[in-house]
Design a protein around this motif. Structure first.
Motif, PDB file in Angstrom:
ATOM      1  N   ARG A  42       0.828  -1.211   0.000  1.00  0.00           N
ATOM      2  CA  ARG A  42       0.000   0.000   0.000  1.00  0.00           C
ATOM      3  C   ARG A  42       0.859   1.257   0.000  1.00  0.00           C
ATOM      4  NH1 ARG A  42      -5.061  -1.677   0.582  1.00  0.00           N
ATOM      5  NH2 ARG A  42      -5.502  -3.399   2.001  1.00  0.00           N
ATOM      6  N   ASN A  89      -5.360   4.825  -2.961  1.00  0.00           N
ATOM      7  CA  ASN A  89      -6.620   4.291  -2.468  1.00  0.00           C
ATOM      8  C   ASN A  89      -6.520   2.801  -2.134  1.00  0.00           C
ATOM      9  OD1 ASN A  89      -9.390   3.668  -2.079  1.00  0.00           O
ATOM     10  ND2 ASN A  89      -9.883   5.519  -3.258  1.00  0.00           N
ATOM     11  N   GLU A 131      -8.812   0.622  -2.104  1.00  0.00           N
ATOM     12  CA  GLU A 131      -9.588  -0.189  -3.044  1.00  0.00           C
ATOM     13  C   GLU A 131      -8.781  -0.567  -4.276  1.00  0.00           C
ATOM     14  OE1 GLU A 131     -13.257   1.499  -4.171  1.00  0.00           O
ATOM     15  OE2 GLU A 131     -14.262   0.956  -2.284  1.00  0.00           O
ATOM     16  N   ASP A 132      -7.971   0.373  -4.737  1.00  0.00           N
ATOM     17  CA  ASP A 132      -7.157   0.073  -5.912  1.00  0.00           C
ATOM     18  C   ASP A 132      -6.194  -1.061  -5.618  1.00  0.00           C
ATOM     19  OD1 ASP A 132      -8.454   2.258  -6.940  1.00  0.00           O
ATOM     20  OD2 ASP A 132      -6.876   3.651  -6.342  1.00  0.00           O
ATOM     21  N   ASP A 135      -6.518  -3.328  -3.276  1.00  0.00           N
ATOM     22  CA  ASP A 135      -7.295  -4.562  -3.127  1.00  0.00           C
ATOM     23  C   ASP A 135      -7.570  -5.201  -4.481  1.00  0.00           C
ATOM     24  OD1 ASP A 135      -7.405  -4.447  -0.411  1.00  0.00           O
ATOM     25  OD2 ASP A 135      -9.432  -3.619  -0.288  1.00  0.00           O
ATOM     26  N   LEU A 136      -8.013  -4.380  -5.415  1.00  0.00           N
ATOM     27  CA  LEU A 136      -8.352  -4.911  -6.738  1.00  0.00           C
ATOM     28  C   LEU A 136      -7.135  -5.493  -7.425  1.00  0.00           C
ATOM     29  CD1 LEU A 136     -10.199  -5.416  -9.066  1.00  0.00           C
ATOM     30  CD2 LEU A 136     -10.056  -3.007  -9.715  1.00  0.00           C
ATOM     31  N   ALA A 168      -6.121  -8.773  -5.688  1.00  0.00           N
ATOM     32  CA  ALA A 168      -7.043  -9.860  -5.991  1.00  0.00           C
ATOM     33  C   ALA A 168      -6.838 -10.343  -7.427  1.00  0.00           C
ATOM     34  CB  ALA A 168      -8.482  -9.411  -5.784  1.00  0.00           C
ATOM     35  N   ALA A 169      -6.652  -9.398  -8.343  1.00  0.00           N
ATOM     36  CA  ALA A 169      -6.473  -9.778  -9.743  1.00  0.00           C
ATOM     37  C   ALA A 169      -5.197 -10.586  -9.926  1.00  0.00           C
ATOM     38  CB  ALA A 169      -6.437  -8.527 -10.628  1.00  0.00           C
ATOM     39  N   GLY A 229      -3.671 -12.388  -7.640  1.00  0.00           N
ATOM     40  CA  GLY A 229      -3.929 -13.699  -7.058  1.00  0.00           C
ATOM     41  C   GLY A 229      -4.736 -14.580  -7.998  1.00  0.00           C
ATOM     42  N   ALA A 236      -2.841  -6.240 -17.370  1.00  0.00           N
ATOM     43  CA  ALA A 236      -3.704  -5.954 -16.225  1.00  0.00           C
ATOM     44  C   ALA A 236      -3.270  -4.664 -15.547  1.00  0.00           C
ATOM     45  CB  ALA A 236      -3.667  -7.114 -15.246  1.00  0.00           C
ATOM     46  N   ALA A 254      -4.211  -1.602 -17.645  1.00  0.00           N
ATOM     47  CA  ALA A 254      -5.641  -1.297 -17.582  1.00  0.00           C
ATOM     48  C   ALA A 254      -5.982  -0.580 -16.282  1.00  0.00           C
ATOM     49  CB  ALA A 254      -6.455  -2.577 -17.723  1.00  0.00           C
ATOM     50  N   LEU A 255      -5.501  -1.122 -15.182  1.00  0.00           N
ATOM     51  CA  LEU A 255      -5.778  -0.504 -13.894  1.00  0.00           C
ATOM     52  C   LEU A 255      -5.128   0.869 -13.788  1.00  0.00           C
ATOM     53  CD1 LEU A 255      -7.327  -1.638 -11.385  1.00  0.00           C
ATOM     54  CD2 LEU A 255      -6.880  -3.296 -13.176  1.00  0.00           C
ATOM     55  N   ASP A 286      -4.399   2.983 -16.143  1.00  0.00           N
ATOM     56  CA  ASP A 286      -5.183   3.949 -16.913  1.00  0.00           C
ATOM     57  C   ASP A 286      -6.386   4.396 -16.114  1.00  0.00           C
ATOM     58  OD1 ASP A 286      -3.458   3.811 -19.017  1.00  0.00           O
ATOM     59  OD2 ASP A 286      -4.660   2.396 -20.194  1.00  0.00           O
ATOM     60  N   ASP A 287      -7.057   3.435 -15.514  1.00  0.00           N
ATOM     61  CA  ASP A 287      -8.246   3.734 -14.731  1.00  0.00           C
ATOM     62  C   ASP A 287      -7.921   4.665 -13.573  1.00  0.00           C
ATOM     63  OD1 ASP A 287     -11.112   3.104 -14.505  1.00  0.00           O
ATOM     64  OD2 ASP A 287     -10.535   2.331 -12.534  1.00  0.00           O
ATOM     65  N   LEU A 288      -6.723   4.497 -13.010  1.00  0.00           N
ATOM     66  CA  LEU A 288      -6.330   5.307 -11.859  1.00  0.00           C
ATOM     67  C   LEU A 288      -5.747   6.649 -12.270  1.00  0.00           C
ATOM     68  CD1 LEU A 288      -4.518   2.612  -9.713  1.00  0.00           C
ATOM     69  CD2 LEU A 288      -6.866   3.399  -9.559  1.00  0.00           C
TER      70      LEU A 288
END
Lengths: 205, 205
Positions: free
Chosen positions: B141, B151, B153-154, B156-157, B160-161, B163, B186, B189-190, B192-194
């Motif tokens: 983190r 964040n 949540e980011d 966490d995502l 999890a992905a 894993g 992956a 993609a994340l 970019d989203d962030l």
DNA sequence: GTCTATACACCGATAGAC
DNA sequence: GTCTATCGGTGTATAGAC
């Protein structure tokens, strides 16, 4: 030449018994954990002695195998006739599809473990039991392609990510939503990467 | 008043024996599968009888517990002093960090099962054994925040992905790279989203 | 064919001698 | 601390009743 009966009542009864045994096995798995399923506990639930189960399944792993196939078949049935009710917007359709899988997996831990994890060592699904899971993947690929994601790699990534979310949910926050609520964000991120048309499912921060 | 020795040789020997037992347990797990570890097999490897293990661990689950803590501690050691060698570009740094985890998890199946899946029913890590895994998450983190992803949540995502990718790799293509090679995509993609600055790791199709 | 009874080798765990 | 002996449990196999 004697007429054959048009229904094989004996085979039907046999199939009923098999299903009864599998139901009992699921019940034991939910109560005691997937790998704490014992033949004696299953047999007791159906009013038999443990060795009698060998008249219907050739081993304990054969029971796991049938359960594996059953779980994927059940999910396949659930999504097979869903084309009509899919939302028009590609991202919403994607979310709808994946959400059914997440819901299915978070509803039943031993079922999820059997379907997606390799919890039971020494057990690998037989080709026959594996077939419905391949059909699910195939159906998923077809729909993803129709939505604008024709590449196998994209589907692989999406499927793996969703599996990871469910696994993290069960492992770190069972009964909660900490991980699975991130599904829309995951879809948006991937959809952007793929160039799938909007609108976005989530607002950007 | 007698002088105390400055080293407790007895405690040291005890610790050595414990480590020896754990090494044997890992060896058995790699050979026979994580949940096929038996006290008898472990004991034989260290030249003991099974009940003697109870002088060093209070149960079989206590051995799993120590293995769980050992695995996460080992990974923690590996990444703790890595800040200096992280690439400057945020996405490359993210990839570097996550790649170390993927490599660690794909190198040893029972270790991955113990760390990330709940393969052994009835086993839940003790708070003490869980601590190093929390420290890994904390470290992750902190670094993600420094890279522009503050964040929870980011993270966490992403976790999890990753894993999910490793799990899918072991389940569906053991020894291959079908899923884990999707890691850069992956991350892109994340990222970019962030809104993480580029350059991208992968070319867009 | 379907089930029971019985047996076997193995498991985790405990008691107690040394 | 390590041993032997032993307990109640397990998956599995087989012989034989019906």
């Amino acid at each position: 030449m004697t007429a054959l009966p048009n229904r094989d009542r004996r085979a039907e009864r046999r199939e009923d018994t098999r299903r009864e045994i599998l139901d009992a096995a699921w019940a034991v798995a939910r109560q005691d954990g997937l790998e704490n399923v014992t033949l004696r506990a299953v047999a007791e639930r159906v009013g038999m002695r443990a060795p009698s189960l060998y008249s219907h399944f050739e081993s304990k792993n054969a029971i796991y195998d049938a359960m594996f196939g059953q779980a994927w078949s059940e999910y396949l049935d659930q999504i097979e006739d869903l084309d009509a009710s899919l939302p028009a917007a590609p991202r919403k359709a994607l979310l709808f599809m994946l959400q059914t899988f997440v819901d299915f997996c978070t509803a039943d831990l031993p079922r999820f473990q059997l379907m997606n994890l390799r919890v039971v060592t020494g057990f690998a699904p037989s080709p026959e039991a594996y077939a419905p899971s391949l059909r699910v993947m195939e159906l998923f690929r077809r729909r993803a392609a129709a939505l604008g994601a024709p590449n196998d790699e994209d589907v692989d990534l999406l499927a793996a990510a969703v599996g990871g979310l469910v696994d993290a949910q069960w492992s770190n926050d069972p009964g909660g939503t900490r991980y699975i609520r991130l599904l829309p964000r995951a879809i948006d991120a991937l959809a952007d990467d793929l160039g799938l048309p909007g609108p976005k499912l989530r607002r950007k921060r």
